[in-house]
Design a protein around this motif. Structure first.
Motif, short mmCIF file in Angstrom:
data_model
loop_
_atom_site.label_atom_id
_atom_site.label_comp_id
_atom_site.label_asym_id
_atom_site.label_seq_id
_atom_site.Cartn_x
_atom_site.Cartn_y
_atom_site.Cartn_z
N GLY A 3 0.82 -1.21 0.00
CA GLY A 3 0.00 0.00 0.00
C GLY A 3 0.85 1.26 0.00
N THR A 4 1.89 1.27 0.80
CA THR A 4 2.78 2.43 0.87
C THR A 4 3.47 2.66 -0.47
N ILE A 5 3.92 1.60 -1.09
CA ILE A 5 4.59 1.72 -2.39
C ILE A 5 3.63 2.29 -3.43
N LEU A 6 2.40 1.78 -3.47
CA LEU A 6 1.41 2.28 -4.42
C LEU A 6 1.05 3.73 -4.16
N VAL A 7 0.92 4.09 -2.89
CA VAL A 7 0.61 5.47 -2.52
C VAL A 7 1.74 6.41 -2.95
N ILE A 8 2.97 6.00 -2.72
CA ILE A 8 4.12 6.82 -3.14
C ILE A 8 4.14 6.95 -4.66
N PHE A 9 3.79 5.88 -5.37
CA PHE A 9 3.71 5.96 -6.83
C PHE A 9 2.68 7.01 -7.26
N VAL A 10 1.52 7.02 -6.62
CA VAL A 10 0.48 8.01 -6.94
C VAL A 10 1.00 9.42 -6.68
N ALA A 11 1.72 9.60 -5.57
CA ALA A 11 2.28 10.92 -5.25
C ALA A 11 3.31 11.36 -6.30
N ILE A 12 4.19 10.45 -6.68
CA ILE A 12 5.21 10.78 -7.68
C ILE A 12 4.55 11.10 -9.02
N LEU A 62 1.30 16.53 -0.38
CA LEU A 62 0.44 16.17 0.75
C LEU A 62 0.48 14.66 1.00
N ILE A 63 0.43 13.89 -0.05
CA ILE A 63 0.48 12.43 0.09
C ILE A 63 1.80 12.01 0.71
N ILE A 64 2.89 12.56 0.21
CA ILE A 64 4.21 12.23 0.76
C ILE A 64 4.29 12.67 2.22
N GLY A 65 3.77 13.87 2.52
CA GLY A 65 3.76 14.34 3.90
C GLY A 65 2.96 13.43 4.81
N THR A 66 1.86 12.92 4.32
CA THR A 66 1.05 11.99 5.10
C THR A 66 1.83 10.73 5.43
N VAL A 67 2.56 10.21 4.45
CA VAL A 67 3.36 9.00 4.67
C VAL A 67 4.47 9.26 5.69
N LEU A 68 5.09 10.43 5.59
CA LEU A 68 6.25 10.72 6.44
C LEU A 68 5.88 11.23 7.84
N GLN A 75 -2.83 8.11 9.71
CA GLN A 75 -2.21 7.98 8.39
C GLN A 75 -3.12 7.20 7.44
N LEU A 76 -3.67 6.12 7.92
CA LEU A 76 -4.52 5.27 7.10
C LEU A 76 -5.76 6.03 6.61
N VAL A 77 -6.41 6.75 7.50
CA VAL A 77 -7.60 7.51 7.12
C VAL A 77 -7.24 8.57 6.08
N MET A 78 -6.17 9.30 6.31
CA MET A 78 -5.75 10.34 5.37
C MET A 78 -5.39 9.76 4.01
N LEU A 79 -4.63 8.68 3.99
CA LEU A 79 -4.24 8.08 2.70
C LEU A 79 -5.46 7.55 1.96
N ARG A 80 -6.40 6.96 2.65
CA ARG A 80 -7.61 6.49 1.99
C ARG A 80 -8.38 7.66 1.37
N LEU A 81 -8.51 8.74 2.11
CA LEU A 81 -9.18 9.93 1.57
C LEU A 81 -8.43 10.50 0.37
N LEU A 114 -7.42 0.16 -2.64
CA LEU A 114 -7.77 -1.22 -2.25
C LEU A 114 -6.72 -1.82 -1.32
N SER A 115 -5.46 -1.54 -1.61
CA SER A 115 -4.39 -2.10 -0.77
C SER A 115 -4.43 -1.53 0.64
N LEU A 116 -5.00 -0.34 0.79
CA LEU A 116 -5.09 0.27 2.12
C LEU A 116 -6.23 -0.33 2.95
#
Length: 118
Positions: A3-12, A62-68, A75-81, A114-116
């Motif tokens: 999930g983290t990898i996919l989220v970082i991909f979306v941010a990039i 914002l996505i990267i900030g949420t992860v870090l 974190q989970l709620v924010m990333l899902r949103l 979905l991964s989240l």
């Protein structure tokens, strides 16, 4: 972890789109957004693309900030949103601009979302 990898991909990807919208050549922008190059060269359109670009870049940040900066359930709620927001923007973009947006931006966001949950 996936999930983290996919989220970082979306941010990039969002930051990459910002670079294209703000600093890409007219030809690159026309091809990416399925527009006529003459249209993309119009000063007002250049300004609109740059404005849209800053939103994409800030959202990626914002996505990267949420992860870090966040952990656990916050974190989970924010990333899902955030992934839901990217998906909604991709749906709107595919309906109003270029159909490929749903695949290019929407699919990674759906996979991350979905991964989240699993």
């Amino acid at each position: 972890m996936i999930g983290t990898i996919l989220v970082i991909f979306v941010a990039i990807e969002a930051i990459g789109i910002m670079i294209l919208e703000m600093f890409g050549s007219s030809g690159q922008q026309a091809k990416a957004f399925e527009l006529e190059e003459a249209f993309v060269k119009l000063p007002g359109v250049k300004t609109l693309l740059a404005n849209q670009g800053i939103y994409n870049g800030l959202f990626g940040a914002l996505i990267i900030g949420t992860v870090l900066l966040l952990t656990g359930s916050q974190q989970l709620v924010m990333l899902r949103l955030e992934m839901l927001f990217v998906l909604l923007a991709a749906v709107y973009g595919s309906l109003t601009a270029a159909r490929k947006i749903i695949i290019m931006q929407g699919l990674p966001a759906v996979l991350a979302l979905l991964s989240l949950f699993f």
